[in-house]
Design a protein around this motif. Sequence first.
Motif, PDB file in Angstrom:
ATOM      1  N   MET A  50       7.303   3.004 -11.828  1.00  0.00           N
ATOM      2  CA  MET A  50       6.649   2.927 -10.523  1.00  0.00           C
ATOM      3  C   MET A  50       5.302   2.221 -10.626  1.00  0.00           C
ATOM      4  N   LEU A  51       4.542   2.519 -11.686  1.00  0.00           N
ATOM      5  CA  LEU A  51       3.258   1.836 -11.887  1.00  0.00           C
ATOM      6  C   LEU A  51       3.468   0.342 -12.130  1.00  0.00           C
ATOM      7  N   ALA A  52       4.499   0.020 -12.898  1.00  0.00           N
ATOM      8  CA  ALA A  52       4.759  -1.378 -13.225  1.00  0.00           C
ATOM      9  C   ALA A  52       5.162  -2.194 -12.009  1.00  0.00           C
ATOM     10  N   THR A  53       5.766  -1.552 -11.022  1.00  0.00           N
ATOM     11  CA  THR A  53       6.250  -2.284  -9.847  1.00  0.00           C
ATOM     12  C   THR A  53       5.343  -2.172  -8.628  1.00  0.00           C
ATOM     13  N   SER A  54       4.305  -1.353  -8.693  1.00  0.00           N
ATOM     14  CA  SER A  54       3.438  -1.207  -7.522  1.00  0.00           C
ATOM     15  C   SER A  54       1.965  -1.387  -7.866  1.00  0.00           C
ATOM     16  N   PHE A  55       1.467  -0.636  -8.854  1.00  0.00           N
ATOM     17  CA  PHE A  55       0.044  -0.679  -9.185  1.00  0.00           C
ATOM     18  C   PHE A  55      -0.330  -1.952  -9.943  1.00  0.00           C
ATOM     19  N   PHE A  56       0.385  -2.250 -10.995  1.00  0.00           N
ATOM     20  CA  PHE A  56      -0.008  -3.349 -11.880  1.00  0.00           C
ATOM     21  C   PHE A  56       0.084  -4.731 -11.231  1.00  0.00           C
ATOM     22  N   PRO A  57       1.084  -5.025 -10.383  1.00  0.00           N
ATOM     23  CA  PRO A  57       1.092  -6.362  -9.771  1.00  0.00           C
ATOM     24  C   PRO A  57      -0.150  -6.648  -8.932  1.00  0.00           C
ATOM     25  N   LEU A  58      -0.554  -5.681  -8.073  1.00  0.00           N
ATOM     26  CA  LEU A  58      -1.737  -5.896  -7.249  1.00  0.00           C
ATOM     27  C   LEU A  58      -2.994  -5.911  -8.104  1.00  0.00           C
ATOM     28  N   ALA A  59      -3.076  -4.989  -9.088  1.00  0.00           N
ATOM     29  CA  ALA A  59      -4.240  -4.965  -9.981  1.00  0.00           C
ATOM     30  C   ALA A  59      -4.337  -6.268 -10.772  1.00  0.00           C
ATOM     31  N   PHE A  60      -3.207  -6.774 -11.243  1.00  0.00           N
ATOM     32  CA  PHE A  60      -3.208  -8.033 -11.994  1.00  0.00           C
ATOM     33  C   PHE A  60      -3.675  -9.192 -11.118  1.00  0.00           C
ATOM     34  N   VAL A 109       0.831  -1.207   0.000  1.00  0.00           N
ATOM     35  CA  VAL A 109       0.000   0.000   0.000  1.00  0.00           C
ATOM     36  C   VAL A 109       0.865   1.257   0.000  1.00  0.00           C
ATOM     37  N   ASP A 110       1.965   1.235   0.719  1.00  0.00           N
ATOM     38  CA  ASP A 110       2.866   2.387   0.752  1.00  0.00           C
ATOM     39  C   ASP A 110       3.354   2.718  -0.656  1.00  0.00           C
ATOM     40  N   ARG A 111       3.819   1.712  -1.372  1.00  0.00           N
ATOM     41  CA  ARG A 111       4.286   1.916  -2.741  1.00  0.00           C
ATOM     42  C   ARG A 111       3.148   2.390  -3.645  1.00  0.00           C
ATOM     43  N   LEU A 112       1.984   1.778  -3.455  1.00  0.00           N
ATOM     44  CA  LEU A 112       0.851   2.079  -4.322  1.00  0.00           C
ATOM     45  C   LEU A 112       0.403   3.529  -4.172  1.00  0.00           C
ATOM     46  N   PHE A 113       0.284   4.009  -2.933  1.00  0.00           N
ATOM     47  CA  PHE A 113      -0.161   5.377  -2.708  1.00  0.00           C
ATOM     48  C   PHE A 113       0.861   6.377  -3.249  1.00  0.00           C
ATOM     49  N   SER A 114       2.124   6.113  -3.021  1.00  0.00           N
ATOM     50  CA  SER A 114       3.165   7.017  -3.525  1.00  0.00           C
ATOM     51  C   SER A 114       3.130   7.105  -5.046  1.00  0.00           C
ATOM     52  N   THR A 115       2.955   5.959  -5.707  1.00  0.00           N
ATOM     53  CA  THR A 115       2.915   5.942  -7.172  1.00  0.00           C
ATOM     54  C   THR A 115       1.705   6.702  -7.708  1.00  0.00           C
ATOM     55  N   LEU A 116       0.522   6.411  -7.163  1.00  0.00           N
ATOM     56  CA  LEU A 116      -0.691   7.072  -7.638  1.00  0.00           C
ATOM     57  C   LEU A 116      -0.670   8.560  -7.328  1.00  0.00           C
ATOM     58  N   ASN A 117      -0.047   8.933  -6.230  1.00  0.00           N
ATOM     59  CA  ASN A 117       0.065  10.350  -5.871  1.00  0.00           C
ATOM     60  C   ASN A 117       0.885  11.105  -6.918  1.00  0.00           C
ATOM     61  N   VAL A 118       1.957  10.485  -7.384  1.00  0.00           N
ATOM     62  CA  VAL A 118       2.792  11.105  -8.418  1.00  0.00           C
ATOM     63  C   VAL A 118       2.085  11.092  -9.770  1.00  0.00           C
ATOM     64  N   ALA A 119       1.452   9.949 -10.106  1.00  0.00           N
ATOM     65  CA  ALA A 119       0.829   9.796 -11.417  1.00  0.00           C
ATOM     66  C   ALA A 119      -0.367  10.721 -11.610  1.00  0.00           C
ATOM     67  N   SER A 120      -1.088  11.071 -10.531  1.00  0.00           N
ATOM     68  CA  SER A 120      -2.297  11.893 -10.643  1.00  0.00           C
ATOM     69  C   SER A 120      -2.060  13.351 -10.250  1.00  0.00           C
ATOM     70  N   LYS A 121      -0.813  13.793 -10.280  1.00  0.00           N
ATOM     71  CA  LYS A 121      -0.465  15.116  -9.778  1.00  0.00           C
ATOM     72  C   LYS A 121      -1.228  16.237 -10.473  1.00  0.00           C
ATOM     73  N   SER A 122      -1.527  16.095 -11.756  1.00  0.00           N
ATOM     74  CA  SER A 122      -2.179  17.172 -12.503  1.00  0.00           C
ATOM     75  C   SER A 122      -3.690  17.201 -12.330  1.00  0.00           C
ATOM     76  N   ILE A 123      -4.272  16.222 -11.656  1.00  0.00           N
ATOM     77  CA  ILE A 123      -5.722  16.163 -11.453  1.00  0.00           C
ATOM     78  C   ILE A 123      -6.085  16.988 -10.223  1.00  0.00           C
ATOM     79  N   PRO A 124      -7.179  17.778 -10.265  1.00  0.00           N
ATOM     80  CA  PRO A 124      -7.616  18.498  -9.059  1.00  0.00           C
ATOM     81  C   PRO A 124      -7.894  17.525  -7.913  1.00  0.00           C
ATOM     82  N   GLY A 125      -7.406  17.868  -6.734  1.00  0.00           N
ATOM     83  CA  GLY A 125      -7.549  16.963  -5.601  1.00  0.00           C
ATOM     84  C   GLY A 125      -6.780  15.685  -5.787  1.00  0.00           C
ATOM     85  N   SER A 126      -5.578  15.807  -6.386  1.00  0.00           N
ATOM     86  CA  SER A 126      -4.828  14.622  -6.802  1.00  0.00           C
ATOM     87  C   SER A 126      -4.525  13.673  -5.647  1.00  0.00           C
TER      88      SER A 126
END
Length: 472
Positions: free
Chosen positions: A255-265, A111-128
């Motif tokens: 970062m997505l490949a090593t944190s988000f995609f493994p759990l999503a897969f 979860v630590d890795r996942l939140f950090s990755t999504l936080n960086v990936a969604s930086k341009s979205i309001p309320g990222s």
Amino acid sequence: MTDPQVALMMLGIFILLVFLGFPIAFTLMALGIGFGYYAYFDGARMWRAFNRLSEDADAWTSTTTWIEGFYNNRIFDLFINQTYTVMSNEVLTAVPLFLFMGYVVERANIVDRLFSTLNVASKSIPGSMGVAALVTCALFATATGIVGAVVTLMGLLALPAMLKARYDPRFASGIICAGGTLGILIPPSIMLIVYAAASGVSIVRLYAAALLPGLVLVGFYLVYVVGRSILQPSVAPKPTKEEVPDVPLARVLWMLATSFFPLAFLILAVLGSILFGLATPTEAASIGALGGMILAFAYRAMTFDRLRESVYLTVRTTAMVCWLFVGSYTFSSVFSYLGGEHLISEFVSGLNLTPLQFLLLAQLIIFLLGWPLEWSEIIIIFVPIFLPLLPMFGIDPLFFGILVALNLQTSFLTPPMAMSAYYLKGIAPPQIKLTHIFSGVMPFLFMVFMAMATIYIFPQVVFHLPEAFYGR
């Protein structure tokens, strides 16, 4: 006193003991056996035993004879048979496996890795940061299905980061509390497994039916978070470079490949194998448990102590669910034998309700029960009271189950007994008051009601996938 009146007294005593704090599983078993002894009492059999005593003088001093006389009641056969039925239920076999997968994933620092990755990936979205926290909650809640674990872990991880980024405490608290409850609804949900075992509905069809409503609810949450961030920027300021640094696209993808995609897969593999008929829920849960361990080893987070703790928590939670089923089956069998179920059916039919009015009444009762009771107790004990009434109103148990799953989101979000709020308060900084958390969850509670209204108005949201995959 007639037998149906005894059944209602039995139900009233149970509700009273629950509010007094007695353990629910053992209360159900005690009341089931106690009132069952009366319900299944056979006077002729006892008279024959008395005659045997009068004919054999030695029998009066035989402890065995008296024990046999006491246990000469069918309630004990019923209790043993119900226990065996629960322990041999193939649907419930998936519960410990999914629980084990969740506990392993929880302790693998994913979860630590996942939140950090999504936080960086969604930086341009309001309320990222809020969007990242909500998506992390949804994904983690789906993998674990354990509300307390998700809210607590995300409260420790995301809440301090959001507060540091000058987020409104109410807004941040509401995001974490609402996101943490999504595992009840989104497959592979343990709650849906329990409902399938209690109702006899196919767990595969339930998973297919719950997928779109779960995405609808997540969509409502995301629209609210982004929309409010746009309309009221002060509640979710845009992060500075110090808070969320600029990262090259290649680095974000890694970062997505090593944190988000493994759990999503892992989640999609488990769910897809069930929906496409490649594996039974139990087989898919086995693969999920193995996949969780592989992820933990890959992240170098699996230790013997963590494995032992995951096994212990799995066994404890599974035992609670199984003994609840044993107690509930025994209680409900005696309750029905005494005529309580028939009495309730006659009462409801005498109200001349329309199907919509019945659904609203049933959901209101479940909503109120969610304050003092856990979801497992509501599904195992009280939902079976409504199930025999569904054919009377032409309501599909599949549709009813998805509405109940949506409704149970509210039991964790509704003050004054909002358990998500108490989970978060237990680990939140001292300046976060319980009233702040209650205030923050109210808009998300409104989103749940909007999702339920959507299901009422457009029932194909529930039926589309089951019909597309498996026909009518």
